[in-house]
Design a protein around this motif. Structure first.
Motif, PDB file in Angstrom:
ATOM      1  N   GLY A   1       7.163  18.086 -19.518  1.00  0.00           N
ATOM      2  CA  GLY A   1       6.872  18.885 -20.746  1.00  0.00           C
ATOM      3  C   GLY A   1       4.734  18.158 -20.984  1.00  0.00           C
ATOM      4  N   HIS A   2       4.312  19.129 -20.763  1.00  0.00           N
ATOM      5  CA  HIS A   2       2.777  18.532 -20.640  1.00  0.00           C
ATOM      6  C   HIS A   2       2.145  20.004 -21.881  1.00  0.00           C
ATOM      7  N   THR A   3       1.422  19.406 -22.562  1.00  0.00           N
ATOM      8  CA  THR A   3       0.551  19.724 -23.948  1.00  0.00           C
ATOM      9  C   THR A   3      -0.774  19.753 -23.773  1.00  0.00           C
ATOM     10  N   VAL A   4      -1.660  20.740 -23.871  1.00  0.00           N
ATOM     11  CA  VAL A   4      -2.892  21.344 -23.041  1.00  0.00           C
ATOM     12  C   VAL A   4      -3.720  22.096 -24.451  1.00  0.00           C
ATOM     13  N   VAL A   5      -4.930  21.125 -24.983  1.00  0.00           N
ATOM     14  CA  VAL A   5      -5.285  22.169 -25.917  1.00  0.00           C
ATOM     15  C   VAL A   5      -6.897  22.175 -25.014  1.00  0.00           C
ATOM     16  N   VAL A   6      -6.967  23.081 -25.356  1.00  0.00           N
ATOM     17  CA  VAL A   6      -8.328  24.152 -24.916  1.00  0.00           C
ATOM     18  C   VAL A   6      -8.702  25.412 -26.211  1.00  0.00           C
ATOM     19  N   ASN A   7      -9.823  24.730 -26.786  1.00  0.00           N
ATOM     20  CA  ASN A   7     -10.721  25.470 -27.799  1.00  0.00           C
ATOM     21  C   ASN A   7      -9.488  25.771 -28.750  1.00  0.00           C
ATOM     22  N   ASP A   8      -9.361  24.950 -29.310  1.00  0.00           N
ATOM     23  CA  ASP A   8      -8.191  24.630 -30.277  1.00  0.00           C
ATOM     24  C   ASP A   8      -7.023  25.602 -30.062  1.00  0.00           C
ATOM     25  N   LYS A   9      -6.659  26.172 -28.818  1.00  0.00           N
ATOM     26  CA  LYS A   9      -5.786  26.631 -28.643  1.00  0.00           C
ATOM     27  C   LYS A   9      -4.747  26.297 -27.966  1.00  0.00           C
ATOM     28  N   ILE A  10      -3.152  25.813 -27.781  1.00  0.00           N
ATOM     29  CA  ILE A  10      -2.061  25.093 -27.068  1.00  0.00           C
ATOM     30  C   ILE A  10      -1.764  26.099 -26.557  1.00  0.00           C
ATOM     31  N   TYR A  11      -1.425  25.070 -25.133  1.00  0.00           N
ATOM     32  CA  TYR A  11      -0.830  25.566 -24.269  1.00  0.00           C
ATOM     33  C   TYR A  11       0.406  24.318 -24.065  1.00  0.00           C
ATOM     34  N   LYS A  12       1.601  24.726 -23.358  1.00  0.00           N
ATOM     35  CA  LYS A  12       2.870  24.008 -23.603  1.00  0.00           C
ATOM     36  C   LYS A  12       3.699  24.305 -22.237  1.00  0.00           C
ATOM     37  N   LEU A  13       3.321  23.909 -21.735  1.00  0.00           N
ATOM     38  CA  LEU A  13       3.823  23.096 -19.745  1.00  0.00           C
ATOM     39  C   LEU A  13       4.890  23.159 -19.262  1.00  0.00           C
ATOM     40  N   HIS A  14       5.666  23.112 -18.742  1.00  0.00           N
ATOM     41  CA  HIS A  14       7.151  22.691 -18.478  1.00  0.00           C
ATOM     42  C   HIS A  14       7.477  22.479 -17.148  1.00  0.00           C
ATOM     43  N   LEU A  15       6.811  23.210 -16.168  1.00  0.00           N
ATOM     44  CA  LEU A  15       6.910  23.834 -14.330  1.00  0.00           C
ATOM     45  C   LEU A  15       5.902  23.462 -14.265  1.00  0.00           C
ATOM     46  N   ILE A  16       4.772  24.479 -15.142  1.00  0.00           N
ATOM     47  CA  ILE A  16       3.548  24.904 -14.132  1.00  0.00           C
ATOM     48  C   ILE A  16       2.333  24.517 -14.274  1.00  0.00           C
ATOM     49  N   PRO A  17       2.075  23.820 -12.937  1.00  0.00           N
ATOM     50  CA  PRO A  17       0.822  22.838 -12.623  1.00  0.00           C
ATOM     51  C   PRO A  17      -0.768  23.366 -14.007  1.00  0.00           C
ATOM     52  N   SER A  18      -0.712  21.837 -14.954  1.00  0.00           N
ATOM     53  CA  SER A  18      -1.078  21.763 -15.705  1.00  0.00           C
ATOM     54  C   SER A  18      -3.341  22.864 -15.465  1.00  0.00           C
ATOM     55  N   GLY A  19      -3.335  22.874 -13.951  1.00  0.00           N
ATOM     56  CA  GLY A  19      -4.390  23.471 -13.635  1.00  0.00           C
ATOM     57  C   GLY A  19      -4.217  24.997 -13.589  1.00  0.00           C
ATOM     58  N   ILE A  20      -2.769  25.562 -14.534  1.00  0.00           N
ATOM     59  CA  ILE A  20      -2.733  26.876 -14.517  1.00  0.00           C
ATOM     60  C   ILE A  20      -4.332  27.641 -14.934  1.00  0.00           C
ATOM     61  N   LEU A  21      -4.397  27.250 -16.292  1.00  0.00           N
ATOM     62  CA  LEU A  21      -6.052  27.096 -16.561  1.00  0.00           C
ATOM     63  C   LEU A  21      -6.825  27.571 -16.217  1.00  0.00           C
ATOM     64  N   TYR A  22      -7.151  27.441 -14.948  1.00  0.00           N
ATOM     65  CA  TYR A  22      -8.071  26.968 -14.298  1.00  0.00           C
ATOM     66  C   TYR A  22      -8.490  28.661 -14.105  1.00  0.00           C
ATOM     67  N   SER A  23      -8.348  30.016 -13.378  1.00  0.00           N
ATOM     68  CA  SER A  23      -8.215  30.561 -13.056  1.00  0.00           C
ATOM     69  C   SER A  23      -8.478  30.847 -11.296  1.00  0.00           C
ATOM     70  N   ASP A  24      -9.362  29.774 -10.731  1.00  0.00           N
ATOM     71  CA  ASP A  24     -10.344  30.304  -9.791  1.00  0.00           C
ATOM     72  C   ASP A  24      -9.469  28.469  -8.868  1.00  0.00           C
ATOM     73  N   LYS A  25      -8.917  27.737  -9.736  1.00  0.00           N
ATOM     74  CA  LYS A  25      -7.767  26.457  -8.982  1.00  0.00           C
ATOM     75  C   LYS A  25      -6.007  27.630  -8.115  1.00  0.00           C
ATOM     76  N   MET A  26      -5.867  26.534  -6.829  1.00  0.00           N
ATOM     77  CA  MET A  26      -4.481  26.860  -6.662  1.00  0.00           C
ATOM     78  C   MET A  26      -3.631  26.165  -7.255  1.00  0.00           C
ATOM     79  N   CYS A  27      -2.386  26.959  -7.584  1.00  0.00           N
ATOM     80  CA  CYS A  27      -1.481  25.920  -8.241  1.00  0.00           C
ATOM     81  C   CYS A  27      -0.313  25.626  -7.213  1.00  0.00           C
ATOM     82  N   LEU A  28       0.346  24.614  -7.262  1.00  0.00           N
ATOM     83  CA  LEU A  28       1.428  24.814  -6.090  1.00  0.00           C
ATOM     84  C   LEU A  28       3.244  23.494  -7.043  1.00  0.00           C
ATOM     85  N   ILE A  29       4.056  24.264  -6.512  1.00  0.00           N
ATOM     86  CA  ILE A  29       4.911  23.590  -7.065  1.00  0.00           C
ATOM     87  C   ILE A  29       5.644  23.332  -5.754  1.00  0.00           C
TER      88      ILE A  29
END
Length: 428
Positions: A40-68
């Protein structure tokens, strides 16, 4: 070529999600290489909380390729739920790709996980019961089902029938469970999952190697931590995969010569979830205070984390096992206001001081921490923008972490937000 492997240098929950998110701004590609939805990865961006389990944390950047990668075990229901939540939050998932070689978690994996914990009773491991271990077990015994089969209904049907029959026999005959799984129900449900996920499936090994050969910056994101490694952790109280840096090559399909840098993430203190010995654990009000201040409750399970003082024996061990280039120290702000801080420099065992992490859990359980004390700081550091602005006592504390581990501190977290991050050395 610029490649960075990011690993947990303790028992997991070190804040890798935040550090991955921070480093991803400079990366072109982010790759998850092991573990499953037990992470479980928790990322806070502009006071907004994102909780990720499988998807790489880089998904919060629209220009990044994210691979599993192929080293991950995937619960497709959890993955789709995560995708739906991200899309509802305005986060595009178009750049996600999943290895066809990644193994799939099925309902029977979760039930067997629970049954095994129940069987062990007081000797239980303390797993998340997400089916991770049983899925890796099927992988090792060569009866697992991969993403490439999930998206092919005909092949899925052929493989699934025999597996479900055997798992039902296992649940009844070994665990005495009355639970039985219907092959057709699982086939229909998982065929639907496969249809939705088919567009994301691509050869991750090719994509990663092409990116590296093309001069792109690639960040490899591990789950859990060094001490939960199946080979090098506090066995048997470990996860079912290898979170250490070497696993990035196996779990993504590239050679070791293509890795440049390894960053170990460590809290300014230390925590642990589940069972097993923990030499510096605090069983008093201070431990509770750190837990509340640090919001030390599992992202995946919600379980309270056990809290203790920073352990330099573990830090040195993690540095050696992973070949650490840098440390990223998180949650330094949680220690603000404490009069005295402690760092474990060694263990006392049978009257002798040992400075290397023991192989035997029996020995570890009987080790007493040897501490060095430091004066704390009272100033609020959550809005500090530069390392030089930190109180002198905080800088002294970090310097000693460096000296004890032999690894320079490159990143310091002074709060949960993306911007609450101090950079001492450039990673990429």
């Amino acid at each position: 070529m610029s490649t960075v492997v990011l690993i947990g240098a303790q028992w997991g929950d070190e804040g890798k999600g935040k550090v991955t998110d921070f480093l991803a701004r400079r990366a072109d590609m982010v790759v998850r290489y092991q573990g499953g939805s037990n992470a479980g990865h928790t990322v806070v961006v502009n006071d907004k909380i994102y909780k990720l389990h499988l998807i790489p944390s880089g998904i919060l950047y629209s220009d990044k390729m994210c691979l599993i990668g192929n080293g991950v075990v995937i619960d497709p229901g959890v993955l789709l739920e995560e995708l739906d939540v991200l899309e509802s939050q305005g986060v595009s998932t178009a750049n996600l790709r999943i290895s066809p070689r990644a193994h799939v978690i099925f309902p029977y994996h979760k039930r067997i996980d629970m049954a095994e914990e129940e069987r062990k009773g007081k000797s239980k491991i303390g797993t998340t019961c997400r089916g991770i271990g049983p899925a890796y077990m099927d992988k090792a015994t060569r009866v697992g089902i991969r993403m490439v089969e999930l998206i092919d209904r005909e092949e899925l049907a052929e493989k699934l029938r025999d597996v479900v029959e055997f798992k039902n026999q296992l649940l009844t005959g070994v665990y005495g469970s009355s639970d039985q799984f219907d092959y057709r129900e699982i086939l229909e449900l998982y065929s639907g999952y496969g249809e939705r996920l088919k567009k994301y499936v691509a050869n991750v090994s090719i994509l990663v190697n092409e990116a590296i050969d093309g001069g792109k910056k690639v960040l490899f994101e591990g789950a859990q931590g060094t001490l939960l490694d199946i080979d090098h952790g506090t066995y048997p109280y470990v996860t079912s995969s290898s979170p250490i840096a070497a696993s990035a090559c196996l779990g993504a399909g590239l050679g070791p010569t293509k890795i440049n840098t390894v960053v170990g993430v460590a809290k300014a203190y230390i925590t642990r979830v589940g069972e097993g010995p923990f030499p510096t654990e605090l069983h008093d009000k201070l431990g509770e205070q750190i837990r509340e201040r640090g919001h030390e409750f599992g992202t995946t399970t919600g379980r309270p984390r056990r809290c203790g003082w920073y352990d330099a024996v573990i830090a040195r061990y993690a540095a050696r096992i992973n070949g650490l280039s840098y440390l990223a120290v998180t949650k330094l702000d949680v220690l603000t206001g404490l009069e005295t801080l402690k760092i474990c420099t060694g263990y006392r065992y049978k009257g002798e001081i040992i400075t290397e992490f023991p192989d035997s859990l029996k020995v570890l359980a009987r080790c007493e921490p040897v501490y060095r004390e430091f004066p704390g700081w009272q100033e609020d550091i959550s809005n500090v923008n530069d390392y030089s602005e930190l109180p002198q006592n905080a800088r002294d504390y970090l310097k000693y972490l460096e000296d004890l581990s032999g690894v320079p501190v490159a990143i310091v977290g002074v709060g949960p937000g993306r911007t609450q991050t101090l950079v001492l050395h450039d990673i990429f």
